[in-house]
Design an enzyme around this catalytic site. Structure first.
Site, short mmCIF file in Angstrom:
data_model
loop_
_atom_site.label_atom_id
_atom_site.label_comp_id
_atom_site.label_asym_id
_atom_site.label_seq_id
_atom_site.Cartn_x
_atom_site.Cartn_y
_atom_site.Cartn_z
CE LYS A 53 -3.40 -2.50 2.29
NZ LYS A 53 -4.46 -3.10 3.72
CD GLN A 97 -2.88 -3.38 7.41
OE1 GLN A 97 -3.07 -3.05 5.88
NE2 GLN A 97 -3.66 -5.39 6.55
CG ASP A 120 -9.88 0.08 5.62
OD1 ASP A 120 -9.69 -0.46 3.81
OD2 ASP A 120 -9.06 0.05 5.71
#
Ligand code: NAP
Length: 285
Positions: A53, A97, A120
């Site tokens: 990422k 994460q 997210d």
């Protein structure tokens, strides 16, 4: 002949578009889109995902701040960092994460994130907006799957879609996204009976389970579109999906490979959400 839904190619195409938008943001609004990534613990897989990422973000001109916390971090310390990043003017997106070490609550931590920085799309406010079909941030993997489905058919209205899996990160938002695009949606999970018979009904099958080669060739309706989200260890360097690629390719109309299917697009739609977060930061509240 089956259509291979090439996520790598699609991601490269989107990268050009996103690069231009980021340059414009920098030039016209003096905003450098910035993502804060929180990584707790030392899982090799999580470290690899974060590295991918970070590399992609930086290649597009997004700045990344990486916060590595030890695996014995307490919930309080994690929340304190999130609250600090919520207030930081130079941070537009916060990515926690997952998975977290088992002693930490994922839900409690996610709910600390400022919904305007929740790239997210996992905070209650953003889940609610998405469920009302007025989304702010849509979870990245389902966006990637839908992009691939649209390479097969632009209009999926009235088609029957089966989503295998119901996780909050993939399966559940995927089902909702397909519903928002007027597909007729069936959702399967571990209590589902006769998965093969349900697959046979579906024009679109999205599989997000984490079981190598669960979906078999003779389960698939001829001509159907099959999207494989699964990433499983196949005993070699190359991951294996949730779909028996060889067998399903002989029947399906379109299929996404693993690797090179959903994965690259998940990262690209994270970039898209970061751009959106940066744009939102310049809108007066
Ligand atoms: P997860 O949280 O473990 O959820 C798995 C889901 O699959 C659960 O809802 C479970 O049902 C269901 N399931 C398990 N076995 C099943 C079976 N035999 N039949 C039907 N349903 C079954 O996993 P996730 O986070 O959604 O991820 C799923 C897979 O996608 C993993 O391999 C992950 O690594 C991969 N992934 C890939 C990307 C990407 O970018 N390519 C992104 C995210 C995840 P219950 O709810 O009943 O337990």
């Amino acid at each position: 002949m089956v259509q291979i839904l090439n996520g790598k190619l699609a991601a490269d195409h989107l990268a050009e578009e996103f690069c231009e938008t980021i340059q414009l943001l920098k030039k016209q609004k003096k905003i450098v889109p910035t993502l804060a990534v929180i990584l707790v613990g030392d899982s090799a897989a999580s470290q690899l995902y974060v590295r991918r990422k970070q590399e992609k973000a930086e290649s597009l001109g997004v700045e990344v701040q990486l916060y590595k916390l030890p695996s014995n971090t307490t919930q309080m310390v994690l929340h304190k960092l999130i609250r600090k990043l919520n207030k930081a003017f130079d941070v537009h997106g916060i990515l926690l994460q997952l998975p977290l070490p088992p002693h930490l609550s994922r839900v409690d931590a996610l709910y600390q994130i400022n919904p305007l920085k929740d790239v997210d799309g996992l905070t209650p406010e953003n889940i609610g907006l998405f469920n009302l079909n007025t989304p702010r941030f849509i979870p990245c993997t389902p966006q990637g799957c839908l992009y691939l489905i649209h390479l097969w058919r632009k209009n999926i209205s009235g088609l029957t879609a089966l989503v295998v899996g119901r996780s909050p990160l993939v399966g559940t938002p995927m089902a909702k996204l397909l519903l928002n695009h007027d597909a007729t949606v069936i959702q399967a999970h571990t209590h589902t009976k006769d998965l093969g018979a349900l697959c046979k009904l579906a024009d679109i099958v999205v599989v997000a389970v984490g079981k190598p080669k669960l979906i078999q060739g003779d389960w698939i309706k001829p001509g159907a579109c099959v999207i494989d989200v699964g990433i499983n260890s196949g005993g070699t360097d190359r991951p294996v999906g949730d779909v028996d690629f060889e067998a399903v390719s002989r029947v399906a109309g379109a299929i996404s490979p693993v690797p090179g299917g959903v994965g690259p697009l998940t990262i690209m739609f994270l970039m898209s959400n970061i751009i959106r977060a940066a744009q939102l930061s310049s809108v007066p509240s």
